[in-house]
Design a protein around this motif. Structure first.
Motif, PDB file in Angstrom:
ATOM      1  N   PHE A 146      22.952 -29.550 -14.321  1.00 37.99           N
ATOM      2  CA  PHE A 146      21.645 -29.592 -14.982  1.00 37.99           C
ATOM      3  C   PHE A 146      20.561 -29.166 -14.001  1.00 37.99           C
ATOM      4  O   PHE A 146      20.647 -29.422 -12.801  1.00 37.99           O
ATOM      5  N   ARG A 147      19.544 -28.522 -14.537  1.00 37.44           N
ATOM      6  CA  ARG A 147      18.398 -28.141 -13.721  1.00 37.44           C
ATOM      7  C   ARG A 147      17.222 -29.029 -14.118  1.00 37.44           C
ATOM      8  O   ARG A 147      17.073 -29.409 -15.278  1.00 37.44           O
ATOM      9  N   TYR A 148      16.397 -29.357 -13.149  1.00 40.20           N
ATOM     10  CA  TYR A 148      15.181 -30.141 -13.382  1.00 40.20           C
ATOM     11  C   TYR A 148      14.161 -29.246 -14.068  1.00 40.20           C
ATOM     12  O   TYR A 148      13.907 -28.127 -13.626  1.00 40.20           O
ATOM     13  N   GLU A 149      13.586 -29.710 -15.171  1.00 35.22           N
ATOM     14  CA  GLU A 149      12.634 -28.904 -15.927  1.00 35.22           C
ATOM     15  C   GLU A 149      11.205 -29.402 -15.837  1.00 35.22           C
ATOM     16  O   GLU A 149      10.299 -28.700 -16.254  1.00 35.22           O
ATOM     17  N   GLY A 150      10.997 -30.595 -15.348  1.00 35.84           N
ATOM     18  CA  GLY A 150       9.642 -31.114 -15.246  1.00 35.84           C
ATOM     19  C   GLY A 150       9.594 -32.594 -15.573  1.00 35.84           C
ATOM     20  O   GLY A 150      10.614 -33.228 -15.839  1.00 35.84           O
ATOM     21  N   CYS A 151       8.382 -33.111 -15.532  1.00 27.84           N
ATOM     22  CA  CYS A 151       8.207 -34.540 -15.734  1.00 27.84           C
ATOM     23  C   CYS A 151       6.977 -34.794 -16.593  1.00 27.84           C
ATOM     24  O   CYS A 151       5.902 -34.255 -16.312  1.00 27.84           O
ATOM     25  N   SER A 152       7.140 -35.608 -17.612  1.00 25.67           N
ATOM     26  CA  SER A 152       6.011 -36.055 -18.423  1.00 25.67           C
ATOM     27  C   SER A 152       5.496 -37.348 -17.788  1.00 25.67           C
ATOM     28  O   SER A 152       6.234 -38.328 -17.664  1.00 25.67           O
ATOM     29  N   HIS A 167      12.757 -34.506 -17.072  1.00 29.45           N
ATOM     30  CA  HIS A 167      13.553 -33.718 -18.015  1.00 29.45           C
ATOM     31  C   HIS A 167      14.517 -32.790 -17.274  1.00 29.45           C
ATOM     32  O   HIS A 167      14.124 -32.108 -16.325  1.00 29.45           O
ATOM     33  N   TYR A 168      15.751 -32.758 -17.755  1.00 29.93           N
ATOM     34  CA  TYR A 168      16.814 -31.928 -17.183  1.00 29.93           C
ATOM     35  C   TYR A 168      17.532 -31.214 -18.324  1.00 29.93           C
ATOM     36  O   TYR A 168      17.592 -31.728 -19.440  1.00 29.93           O
ATOM     37  N   ALA A 169      18.095 -30.042 -18.043  1.00 29.42           N
ATOM     38  CA  ALA A 169      18.854 -29.323 -19.063  1.00 29.42           C
ATOM     39  C   ALA A 169      19.829 -28.355 -18.409  1.00 29.42           C
ATOM     40  O   ALA A 169      19.674 -27.972 -17.245  1.00 29.42           O
ATOM     41  N   VAL A 170      20.812 -27.969 -19.188  1.00 31.51           N
ATOM     42  CA  VAL A 170      21.752 -26.924 -18.789  1.00 31.51           C
ATOM     43  C   VAL A 170      22.060 -26.096 -20.035  1.00 31.51           C
ATOM     44  O   VAL A 170      22.250 -26.634 -21.125  1.00 31.51           O
ATOM     45  N   LEU A 171      22.049 -24.787 -19.867  1.00 31.23           N
ATOM     46  CA  LEU A 171      22.412 -23.867 -20.935  1.00 31.23           C
ATOM     47  C   LEU A 171      23.908 -23.575 -20.860  1.00 31.23           C
ATOM     48  O   LEU A 171      24.507 -23.650 -19.778  1.00 31.23           O
ATOM     49  N   ALA A 172      24.481 -23.195 -21.976  1.00 34.01           N
ATOM     50  CA  ALA A 172      25.901 -22.834 -21.988  1.00 34.01           C
ATOM     51  C   ALA A 172      26.189 -21.734 -20.970  1.00 34.01           C
ATOM     52  O   ALA A 172      27.181 -21.795 -20.242  1.00 34.01           O
ATOM     53  N   SER A 173      25.310 -20.733 -20.883  1.00 34.71           N
ATOM     54  CA  SER A 173      25.524 -19.628 -19.935  1.00 34.71           C
ATOM     55  C   SER A 173      25.492 -20.125 -18.503  1.00 34.71           C
ATOM     56  O   SER A 173      26.293 -19.677 -17.667  1.00 34.71           O
ATOM     57  N   GLU A 174      24.609 -21.036 -18.169  1.00 31.89           N
ATOM     58  CA  GLU A 174      24.544 -21.609 -16.813  1.00 31.89           C
ATOM     59  C   GLU A 174      25.784 -22.417 -16.513  1.00 31.89           C
ATOM     60  O   GLU A 174      26.349 -22.337 -15.420  1.00 31.89           O
ATOM     61  N   TRP A 175      26.197 -23.203 -17.492  1.00 30.39           N
ATOM     62  CA  TRP A 175      27.370 -24.056 -17.318  1.00 30.39           C
ATOM     63  C   TRP A 175      28.609 -23.210 -17.066  1.00 30.39           C
ATOM     64  O   TRP A 175      29.394 -23.495 -16.159  1.00 30.39           O
ATOM     65  N   ARG A 176      28.776 -22.141 -17.857  1.00 28.35           N
ATOM     66  CA  ARG A 176      29.935 -21.275 -17.678  1.00 28.35           C
ATOM     67  C   ARG A 176      29.918 -20.616 -16.288  1.00 28.35           C
ATOM     68  O   ARG A 176      30.932 -20.502 -15.621  1.00 28.35           O
ATOM     69  N   GLU A 177      28.745 -20.175 -15.867  1.00 26.37           N
ATOM     70  CA  GLU A 177      28.588 -19.521 -14.573  1.00 26.37           C
ATOM     71  C   GLU A 177      28.923 -20.483 -13.433  1.00 26.37           C
ATOM     72  O   GLU A 177      29.581 -20.119 -12.456  1.00 26.37           O
ATOM     73  N   ASN A 178      28.470 -21.727 -13.528  1.00 25.07           N
ATOM     74  CA  ASN A 178      28.686 -22.725 -12.480  1.00 25.07           C
ATOM     75  C   ASN A 178      30.084 -23.310 -12.500  1.00 25.07           C
ATOM     76  O   ASN A 178      30.557 -23.827 -11.495  1.00 25.07           O
ATOM     77  N   LYS A 179      30.747 -23.221 -13.651  1.00 27.77           N
ATOM     78  CA  LYS A 179      32.088 -23.809 -13.787  1.00 27.77           C
ATOM     79  C   LYS A 179      33.125 -23.013 -13.019  1.00 27.77           C
ATOM     80  O   LYS A 179      34.110 -23.545 -12.550  1.00 27.77           O
ATOM     81  N   VAL A 180      32.905 -21.723 -12.868  1.00 29.24           N
ATOM     82  CA  VAL A 180      33.895 -20.846 -12.222  1.00 29.24           C
ATOM     83  C   VAL A 180      34.051 -21.177 -10.763  1.00 29.24           C
ATOM     84  O   VAL A 180      33.263 -21.608 -10.062  1.00 29.24           O
TER      85      VAL A 180
END
Length: 180
Positions: A146-152, A167-180
């Motif tokens: 997950f990447r940090y996206e900011g703070c409310s 707030h944190y999030a990960v996109l499917a494309s990021e996850w696939r890239e990092n999984k390898v």
């Protein structure tokens, strides 16, 4: 979409059941476990039983939060929570009994869930939020990709104080890239 049962080399993840309610209530009542969580302490057995009945009655993922129990053999370690939040997006959370902290269980379970969400459920984005003082959980999200996206700032009232929401999030494309 059905809530799955998942497995890893050390863990089994399955939906919350009524028989889990006493252990679920016990670790949710631990003040250190609940410190940065949204529920009130003590967490009653009746509340845990109601959540389990709700989970058993509606095993499909939808607008409600779903709960997956983390087990190592017969030992209940904690749970992951999942909420579909929109078109191909979901929010996740995690809670681990204190005696199981620092052993990699939450990361292993979260990775199994992300694998299913991005491959089996074809989600595009998974996000999480937490109190930024919860450094252990923030580090876990980072290790899971997950990447940090900011703070409310002072975004919600919690335990008699205004609390920030990171707030944190990960996109499917990021996850696939990092999984390898």
């Amino acid at each position: 979409m059905n809530l799955p049962a998942l497995s890893t080399p050390r863990l089994h993840l399955r939906p919350l059941a009524l028989a889990d309610a006493p252990a679920f209530a016990a670790y949710h009542t631990d003040p250190e476990v609940a410190r940065y969580q949204s529920w009130d302490v003590p967490y009653s057995l009746a509340k845990a039983e109601a959540l389990a009945r709700e989970s058993e009655a509606a095993p499909l993922l939808g607008e409600l939060w779903a709960t997956l129990m983390l087990l190592a053999g017969e030992t209940m370690l904690g749970n992951l929570s999942l909420h579909l939040t929109g078109h191909r997006t979901a929010e996740v959370g995690f809670t681990l009994a204190r005696e199981h902290w620092g052993k990699g269980y939450a990361l292993e379970g979260l990775n199994a869930l992300l694998d299913w969400l991005f491959t089996g459920a074809d989600l595009h984005r998974v996000h999480a939020s937490l109190d930024p003082r919860n450094e252990r959980s923030a580090a876990l999200l980072g290790r899971a990709g997950f990447r940090y996206e900011g703070c409310s700032v002072q975004a919600y009232w919690h335990r008699d104080e205004w609390t920030d929401d990171a707030h944190y999030a990960v996109l499917a494309s990021e996850w696939r890239e990092n999984k390898v």
